[in-house]
Every structure is written in C-alpha cells, then in structure tokens.
Design a protein around this motif. Structure first.
Motif, PDB file in Angstrom:
ATOM      1  N   LEU A  93     -36.837 -36.845 -26.715  1.00  0.00           N
ATOM      2  CA  LEU A  93     -36.570 -38.159 -25.832  1.00  0.00           C
ATOM      3  C   LEU A  93     -35.324 -38.536 -26.324  1.00  0.00           C
ATOM      4  CD1 LEU A  93     -40.067 -39.691 -26.082  1.00  0.00           C
ATOM      5  CD2 LEU A  93     -39.126 -39.023 -23.821  1.00  0.00           C
ATOM      6  N   PHE A  94     -35.033 -38.531 -27.637  1.00  0.00           N
ATOM      7  CA  PHE A  94     -33.990 -39.219 -28.022  1.00  0.00           C
ATOM      8  C   PHE A  94     -32.510 -38.979 -27.505  1.00  0.00           C
ATOM      9  CE2 PHE A  94     -30.192 -40.276 -31.161  1.00  0.00           C
ATOM     10  CZ  PHE A  94     -30.643 -41.365 -31.287  1.00  0.00           C
ATOM     11  N   THR A  95     -32.567 -37.488 -27.369  1.00  0.00           N
ATOM     12  CA  THR A  95     -31.219 -36.988 -27.010  1.00  0.00           C
ATOM     13  C   THR A  95     -31.129 -36.970 -25.383  1.00  0.00           C
ATOM     14  OG1 THR A  95     -32.477 -34.887 -26.953  1.00  0.00           O
ATOM     15  CG2 THR A  95     -30.623 -35.348 -28.930  1.00  0.00           C
ATOM     16  N   ASP A  96     -32.103 -37.125 -24.911  1.00  0.00           N
ATOM     17  CA  ASP A  96     -32.172 -37.322 -23.343  1.00  0.00           C
ATOM     18  C   ASP A  96     -31.734 -38.663 -22.929  1.00  0.00           C
ATOM     19  OD1 ASP A  96     -33.011 -36.706 -20.700  1.00  0.00           O
ATOM     20  OD2 ASP A  96     -34.476 -38.207 -20.857  1.00  0.00           O
ATOM     21  N   ILE A  97     -32.384 -39.786 -23.685  1.00  0.00           N
ATOM     22  CA  ILE A  97     -31.740 -41.203 -23.828  1.00  0.00           C
ATOM     23  C   ILE A  97     -30.179 -41.505 -23.885  1.00  0.00           C
ATOM     24  CG2 ILE A  97     -31.618 -43.401 -25.075  1.00  0.00           C
ATOM     25  CD1 ILE A  97     -34.746 -42.836 -25.257  1.00  0.00           C
ATOM     26  N   LEU A  98     -29.775 -40.391 -25.105  1.00  0.00           N
ATOM     27  CA  LEU A  98     -28.345 -40.643 -25.543  1.00  0.00           C
ATOM     28  C   LEU A  98     -27.450 -40.093 -24.218  1.00  0.00           C
ATOM     29  CD1 LEU A  98     -26.353 -41.185 -27.736  1.00  0.00           C
ATOM     30  CD2 LEU A  98     -27.027 -38.712 -28.288  1.00  0.00           C
ATOM     31  N   ARG A  99     -27.881 -38.855 -23.781  1.00  0.00           N
ATOM     32  CA  ARG A  99     -27.263 -38.007 -22.654  1.00  0.00           C
ATOM     33  C   ARG A  99     -27.110 -39.150 -21.360  1.00  0.00           C
ATOM     34  NH1 ARG A  99     -30.455 -34.139 -22.144  1.00  0.00           N
ATOM     35  NH2 ARG A  99     -29.845 -32.657 -23.681  1.00  0.00           N
TER      36      ARG A  99
END
Lengths: 202, 251
Positions: free
Chosen positions: B61-67
C-alpha cells in the motif's frame, strides 16, 4: 516525441511523470539508435561525473548525442546531465565531458564561504541574465530546486540565469540548441513544470 | 540565496497518514495522496513519507501511495521507515522517491550509508537520527526510540557526513510531541560539526518555533507533522510569517 536518455544514471520516474502530467509525449530511451526518432532530447543524471561519462560512452550515447546536437536537435541536460555538456570536470580527478558548451565543472566548496552548506541543496531564486525562448514562462526570481556540490565555471557567455550562493552559480545555460539546467525542473513545482513545457515548445 | 525549507512529514500506516504523540496514541488523519496534494498547493518545499507499516500488505500500500503521489506532486519526496538494505533503497526509488532516509538500518549496519551513497549518490542518502539527552551528552536511539543505539549523536552525525550522507534529519526525542519548540541547544551542537544540511524535527507547536529555529541558525529546514495535519498552522501562513520576519523562504 521527447527522448529521455536512460544510460543508467539516475531515477527517471519523476522526469517522465512530469512530462506525462504536462501531456508531453516522451519515451525513456536506452538504444542510441532510437534517438534519431526524437525531436528533442533530455539528458538527466545523478551521481559522479566520471562514472556518467563512462556510461555514456559504453552505451553508445556519447557520440550520438554529439551528432544530434550538431544536427540542431534541442537537448536539455538536467543536473549532472547539464554538467556533462561542458568540456571538463574536476570531480574526483579530471574528466572530459561532451564539450558542447565551453566551460568546466569545479567544486563549489572551493569558491564559497566555509559556513555555507555543501551540497547546495534546496530552493534558490533564478536571476535571469539573458532572454531565451526557454524562459518564456519563467519569472525573474522564480525559485527552483537545486542539489549539487560541483558547478559550472568559465561559461559566462552561455549563462541564461544564475543563482546566488556566495558564487553566481550558473543555473540555466544555453548554446544554440543545447540547454542545461543545474536545478531539477521536474522537482521544482509549478515553476519547474513551466520550464519543461517551454523546452517542449521550442 | 537558498531559502529555509518547511517540510511536512506524513507517517503512513496501512495506507493512511497517522501521527503519534511521543510515539504512542496513534490517530488516523487522512489519505496521504490527498494530503500531499494539499501541502504542495500550500507551498511545502518537500514532503517526507514515513512508512510505519509492519506487514507486507501495508508495504505494498505504501509503495502504491508513493507512486501515485510522485505522479502528480513535483517537489522532492523523501522516504523513510524500514530502510535496511540497498534493495529497500531500490524499491522506493523506483516508486518516485528522490531521497531515502535511513535510521535504525544505518545504526545496525553503518556501511549502508556509504554503499547507498556510492550507488545512488550522496544527494539521495539522508541520515535520520533520534536523539535523547543522557548523562550530559546526546545519545542516538533506535527502534522507535526504545533502544539506546550505543552511539554518541555528535559523532554519529559526523560519521554520516564523512561516509556520504547528503543531509541529516535530527529528531529530538526530548522535545518530540511536546510542542514547545525545537531542541535548539542540541541542534546547535550538531550544526557546528557538519557541513551538510540539517533538518530539525521534533517540538514544533507554533509559528514562532520555526522563527526561533531559523533565527538561531541551527537548521536549514524545519520538519513537522501534527501542527500541519491538524491544520493548526498552515504552511502558507507560516511562510508568510517567516518572510515578514526576515527569513528567506520560497513563496
């Protein structure tokens, strides 16, 4: 189409995202032969100068860049990509660059007050020195995001804008169709996007 | 001349922004992408995303938010939390991070600083440290501030600079969450020993705290979370206030 040159030096995510955001067609290009299809080139780059030149040569990008510059294709070097446009750099040794713009790249620490931070990191204001179509939508004193420890010297005729950091740091340079930005337009908010857009419209 | 930077920090857990008070009593605040957009419009100079997720699902979820953030917010993004290896650097850099902040990961393996700097450049490596007063000195703590890392803070800051950190985030455990101002005394000690930029963290409660920080000349940037998240201080009004008081900021 703008080709964003991928030669293994740095993160292209933000740059290609910013072009997408502006609705500018771009492609990350690894194969030098593909550069011929592009009507503009962006040379990004982070890291060390010597290593970057080696990679440009090894990937075959070095000679193709020189050839495209000669053909009049607009080129924008960003950060280390801007420094690579010059003749020489003294970052950890002495290295030859592309030599598309007269000048050399030297340690900033040698020329500024010792109490100033290295790297020159953060937002600094552009002082526009010479008008150019790439600055069509950029106001004097517009803030851009910088992060670098070396800077271009002996390149006064090419300076379109500089930034004050005890030295007049060349921030945006140009010689004919070859442009360089020491700051990161893709990380400089709206002001940076306007500059990228102006480059795309050259 | 370079401006003083104002940096909101977003602690993200399971896809939401949270803010701890003294690292306890975590409250849910908002959607991180929405907040990033909001702060960008308000004039934030950079954003820090801190991943405080423990699970693999939360990490995704975190890397998705970052992207998603990096696709529409074009100011520098720093990512921290759970950075222990070069693979961790790789993972967040591919998703649009510009700088990566190492904390306990560097304490546990100090060579990480130099290896990351060699691979990604000094500008990419931020050494973040949690500092607490102890027996008249300043000590580094790790693992959410529970464990004394066995390091002197001033020496650790210098070590970081000498081994390729491009920037320091110095968080005072003593002032964090207390909202009575930054730890100027401790920051002055650190600032005197390094030449890389120092980001002060921990203790901002009012606009005046930032003015004191910058007037004291002990930091290049001020980082805060809750006063921005709970809209107690807006970034644009803070910058206006700082500018009126003679501090150079980007407007």
């Amino acid at each position: 189409m703008i080709a964003v040159i991928d030669y293994g030096c740095g993160n292209l995510f933000s740059l290609s995202s910013s072009l997408d955001h502006l609705g500018i067609a771009s492609e990350i290009v690894r194969d030098p032969a593909r550069l011929a299809d592009a009507d503009k080139l962006i040379l990004p780059g982070v890291g060390a100068f010597g290593d970057a030149v080696d990679k440009l040569r090894r990937t075959g990008m070095f000679d193709v860049l020189l050839e495209r510059a000669e053909a009049g294709v607009p080129i924008l070097g960003i950060c280390l990509g801007m420094q690579l446009l010059f003749e020489k750099s003294y970052e950890y040794g002495e290295h030859d660059g592309l030599g598309l713009i007269p000048g050399r790249v030297c340690p900033l620490a040698d020329d500024i007050r010792p109490d100033l931070k290295i790297p020159h990191m953060g937002w600094n204001a552009l002082r526009i020195r010479r008008d150019d179509p790439i600055l069509a939508d950029t106001a004097d004193r517009a803030s851009m995001y910088f992060v670098h420890s070396f800077y271009a010297k002996d390149c006064a005729p090419a300076v379109l804008a500089d930034a004050e950091y005890d030295a007049a740091v060349p921030a945006l340079v140009a010689q004919d169709n070859v442009y360089g930005a020491q700051f990161h337009p893709e990380k400089s908010g709206e002001a940076g996007l306007r500059l990228l857009s102006a480059f795309a419209n050259l | 001349m370079i401006g003083k930077r104002i940096i909101p920090c977003l602690d993200v857990r399971n896809g939401r922004v949270v803010k701890g008070v003294n690292f306890d009593g975590i409250r849910d605040v908002a959607d991180p992408v929405e907040m990033a957009r909001f702060y960008n419009r308000a004039g934030a100079d950079e954003l820090v995303f801190y991943d405080i997720t423990a699970s693999a699902e939360g990490r995704g979820l975190f890397t998705d938010i970052l992207r998603r953030t990096a696709r529409e917010v074009f100011i520098p993004l720093t990512v921290g939390g759970g950075i222990n290896t070069l693979d961790d650097f790789d993972r967040v850099l591919k998703c649009g991070a510009d700088k990566v902040s190492v904390n306990s990961g560097a304490v546990n393996d100090p060579s990480l600083i130099e290896r990351a700097a060699k691979k990604y450049g000094d500008q990419c490596v931020v050494l973040s440290m949690d500092v607490k007063r102890q027996n008249g000195g300043y000590r580094v703590f790790k693992n959410g501030n529970r464990v004394d890392a066995g390091l002197d803070a001033l020496e650790w800051a210098k070590y970081g600079e000498d081994h390729g950190a491009g920037e320091l985030v110095v968080n005072s455990i003593d002032t964090d969450g207390v909202r009575r101002g930054f730890d100027l005394e401790m920051l002055a000690e650190i600032e005197a020993r390094v030449r890389i930029p120092v980001i002060a963290s921990g203790g901002a409660g009012r606009k005046e705290d930032f003015l004191e920080l910058f007037r004291a000349g002990v930091a290049d940037a001020g980082l805060a979370a809750s006063i921005f998240h709970f809209r107690e201080v807006s970034i644009d009004s803070l910058k206006e206030y700082l500018q009126e008081n003679g501090v150079n900021v980007r407007r």
